[in-house]
Design an enzyme around this catalytic site. Structure first.
Site, mmCIF file in Angstrom:
data_model
loop_
_atom_site.group_PDB
_atom_site.id
_atom_site.type_symbol
_atom_site.label_atom_id
_atom_site.label_comp_id
_atom_site.label_asym_id
_atom_site.label_seq_id
_atom_site.Cartn_x
_atom_site.Cartn_y
_atom_site.Cartn_z
ATOM 1 N N LYS A 107 -11.869 -13.666 -12.403
ATOM 2 C CA LYS A 107 -11.323 -12.991 -13.419
ATOM 3 C C LYS A 107 -9.945 -13.101 -14.171
ATOM 4 O O LYS A 107 -9.957 -12.799 -15.117
ATOM 5 C CB LYS A 107 -10.853 -11.391 -12.277
ATOM 6 N N GLY A 128 -6.504 -3.302 -15.198
ATOM 7 C CA GLY A 128 -4.588 -3.595 -15.163
ATOM 8 C C GLY A 128 -4.850 -4.435 -15.963
ATOM 9 O O GLY A 128 -3.480 -4.427 -16.389
ATOM 10 N N SER A 162 4.774 -9.842 -9.368
ATOM 11 C CA SER A 162 3.762 -9.586 -10.042
ATOM 12 C C SER A 162 3.392 -10.798 -11.360
ATOM 13 O O SER A 162 4.443 -10.924 -12.420
ATOM 14 C CB SER A 162 3.600 -8.498 -11.572
ATOM 15 N N ASP A 217 -4.496 -9.931 -3.696
ATOM 16 C CA ASP A 217 -5.733 -9.747 -3.519
ATOM 17 C C ASP A 217 -6.837 -9.793 -3.090
ATOM 18 O O ASP A 217 -8.035 -8.636 -2.854
ATOM 19 C CB ASP A 217 -6.576 -9.711 -5.403
HETATM 20 C C1 S3P Z 1 -3.593 -10.723 -11.576
HETATM 21 C C2 S3P Z 1 -2.515 -10.723 -10.735
HETATM 22 C C3 S3P Z 1 -1.817 -9.494 -9.802
HETATM 23 C C4 S3P Z 1 -3.693 -9.221 -9.028
HETATM 24 C C5 S3P Z 1 -5.024 -8.580 -10.701
HETATM 25 C C6 S3P Z 1 -4.847 -10.199 -11.326
HETATM 26 C C7 S3P Z 1 -3.282 -11.385 -12.932
HETATM 27 O O1 S3P Z 1 -1.961 -8.398 -10.331
HETATM 28 O O2 S3P Z 1 -3.320 -8.189 -8.047
HETATM 29 O O3 S3P Z 1 -6.330 -9.088 -10.185
HETATM 30 O O4 S3P Z 1 -4.744 -12.199 -13.720
HETATM 31 O O5 S3P Z 1 -2.085 -11.837 -13.673
HETATM 32 P P1 S3P Z 1 0.017 -8.033 -9.739
HETATM 33 O O6 S3P Z 1 0.687 -8.178 -11.271
HETATM 34 O O7 S3P Z 1 0.216 -6.553 -10.499
HETATM 35 O O8 S3P Z 1 -0.076 -8.292 -9.076
#
Ligand code: S3P
Length: 440
Positions: A23, A96, A167, A315
């Site tokens: 993803k 998100g 993050s 995750d």
């Molecule tokens: C992601 C980062 C993570 C993860 C999300 C996908 C990404 O979130 O939980 O499902 O693709 O950069 P955070 O950056 O908030 O930890």
């Protein structure tokens, strides 16, 4: 549309499986492909609702994109300054990653845009991106959660920013804004987080300097179109990795899975719990390490999960909690308060779910204590969280009665064919078409 999964107990998991594309990498491939000069081909793209939301957002900004057709996508890049104002607010559903990464790109445009999402996304914290973007010179209207209104035509300045939380979304957002900023943008993380943005920028010919936990780039460069092969998503594979580890009889081969060192916390943690996991045919595909992962049945034991593994498995905790419920003794997670602001409050929702099937699970502010035990039948509310729904489907491999899981439609955001693959491997799950949650 709501959806219910009904899962009968079963004890075997077998077969060779290919789970859908990663993803995180699929989102980034659309974004960088759209902003590159020339035509980018993507193979193995995740045709999930989240990544399709990113794809639709760029189409709405005038980018010509063909596909997805059998996981292939072709993007006719418009260059860093070629996006056009969309005629309506961008709707990003449950995603998100779309919202936070796009914020960085939108901050650098010559037009204004509004971005919103579903009920879950509308509760998620956005100040973590809007505050540093504002320091860079962006103008964003928000009450701290979506919707965000990002005003265009602002001059962005590079920033030297230390992330308050580990993050990858915030890091990536600021690096993408940095493409449009004057001077250098540097982001320092408190711990390693997924580095797909950095790897893919380099693959598109954009110089990125990385030293330890600090990553920097200069604004004003160009992205050159690229071919991208998206590996299978280790976060989706994780359901079958745990499934094979807890089943009475199991031998599962997961093909072509991304094993980027910033993503393999689930393997490290499960191995420490006694799982039988081996990596085969390790290779590198388009700048990302990939392997076939074989998992056989094992008896897991409880552990204290090392804090440094938390961002590397962020995750995977819903399904790791299921592993803990099937392990002997106690498993303790700390340092994972981020789980409270994911698609659901995953500490609360998982603790409630585990208790509903007879497991002693105590939520703490930043984690959970779980005593291994017998999983019983019961009714779970996934609160629309895809990973919670899939985790309790896997739990049926050790349950003594049927588990019913409500509010499962969002499984389609990351793993549209989950139920079919689970059935193929031996899980007795079904989703009756004509039963709506409310009527049961
Ligand atoms: C992601 C980062 C993570 C993860 C999300 C996908 C990404 O979130 O939980 O499902 O693709 O950069 P955070 O950056 O908030 O930890």
């Amino acid at each position: 549309m709501t959806q219910t999964f009904i899962v009968k107990p079963s004890s075997k998991l077998h077969g060779t499986l290919r789970v859908p594309g990663d993803k995180s990498i699929s989102h980034r491939a659309i974004m960088l492909g759209a902003l590159a000069e020339g035509t980018t081909h993507i193979n193995g793209f995740l045709e999930g609702e989240d990544t399709l939301a990113t794809l639709a957002a760029f189409q709405a900004m005038g980018v010509s994109i063909e596909g997805p057709h059998q996981r292939e996508v072709t993007i006719h890049g418009v260059g860093l300054h070629g996006l056009q104002a969309p005629s309506a607010p961008l709707y990003l559903g449950n995603s998100g990653t779309s919202m936070r990464l796009l914020s960085g790109i939108m901050a650098g445009q010559a037009f204004s845009v509004e971005m919103g999402g579903d009920a879950s996304l509308s509760r998620r914290p956005m100040r973590r991106v809007t505050e540093p973007l504002t320091t860079m010179g962006a103008w964003i209207e928000t009450k701290g959660t979506p919707p965000l209104k990002i005003h265009g035509r602002q001059r962005l300045q590079g920033i030297n920013y230390t992330l308050p939380v580990a993050s990858a979304q915030v890091k990536s957002c600021l690096l993408l804004a940095g493409l449009y900023a004057q001077g250098t943008t540097c982001v320092t993380a408190p711990a390693p987080t997924r580095d797909h943005t950095e790897r893919m920028l380099a693959g598109f010919g954009y110089p990125v300097q990385q030293k330890g936990l600090r990553v920097c780039l200069q604004g004003g460069g160009k992205l050159q179109a690229n071919s991208i092969e998206v590996p299978a998503d280790i976060s989706s594979a994780a359901f079958f990795i745990v499934g094979a580890s807890i089943a009475q009889s199991a031998d599962v081969l997961l093909e072509h899975v991304g094993i980027n060192p910033t993503r393999i916390g689930v393997i490290n943690i499960l191995r420490q719990m006694g799982a039988d996991i081996s990596l085969h045919n390790q290779r590198e595909v388009g700048g990302e390490p990939v392997a076939d992962i074989r998992v056989c049945a094992s008896q897991l034991h409880g552990i204290e999960i090392p804090k440094e593994q938390v961002p590397l498995a962020i995750d995977e905790f819903p399904v790791l909690f299921i592993a803990a419920a099937c392990a002997t003794g106690e498993t303790v997670l700390t340092g994972a308060q981020e789980l409270r602001v994911k698609e659901s409050d995953r500490i609360q929702v998982m603790a409630e779910g585990l208790r509903a099937v007879g497991i002693n699970a105590q939520p703490t502010p930043d984690g959970m204590k779980i005593q291994g035990g017998q999983i019983r039948g019961g009714v779970i509310n996934s609160h629309g969280d895809h990973r919670v729904a899939m985790a309790f489907t896997i739990a049926a491999l050790r349950a003594n009665d049927t588990i019913t899981i409500k509010d499962c439609a969002n499984v389609a955001t990351s793993f549209p064919n989950f139920l079919e693959l689970a059935q193929t491997a031996g899980i007795q799950a079904r989703s009756p078409k004509f039963i709506l949650d409310e009527k049961e």
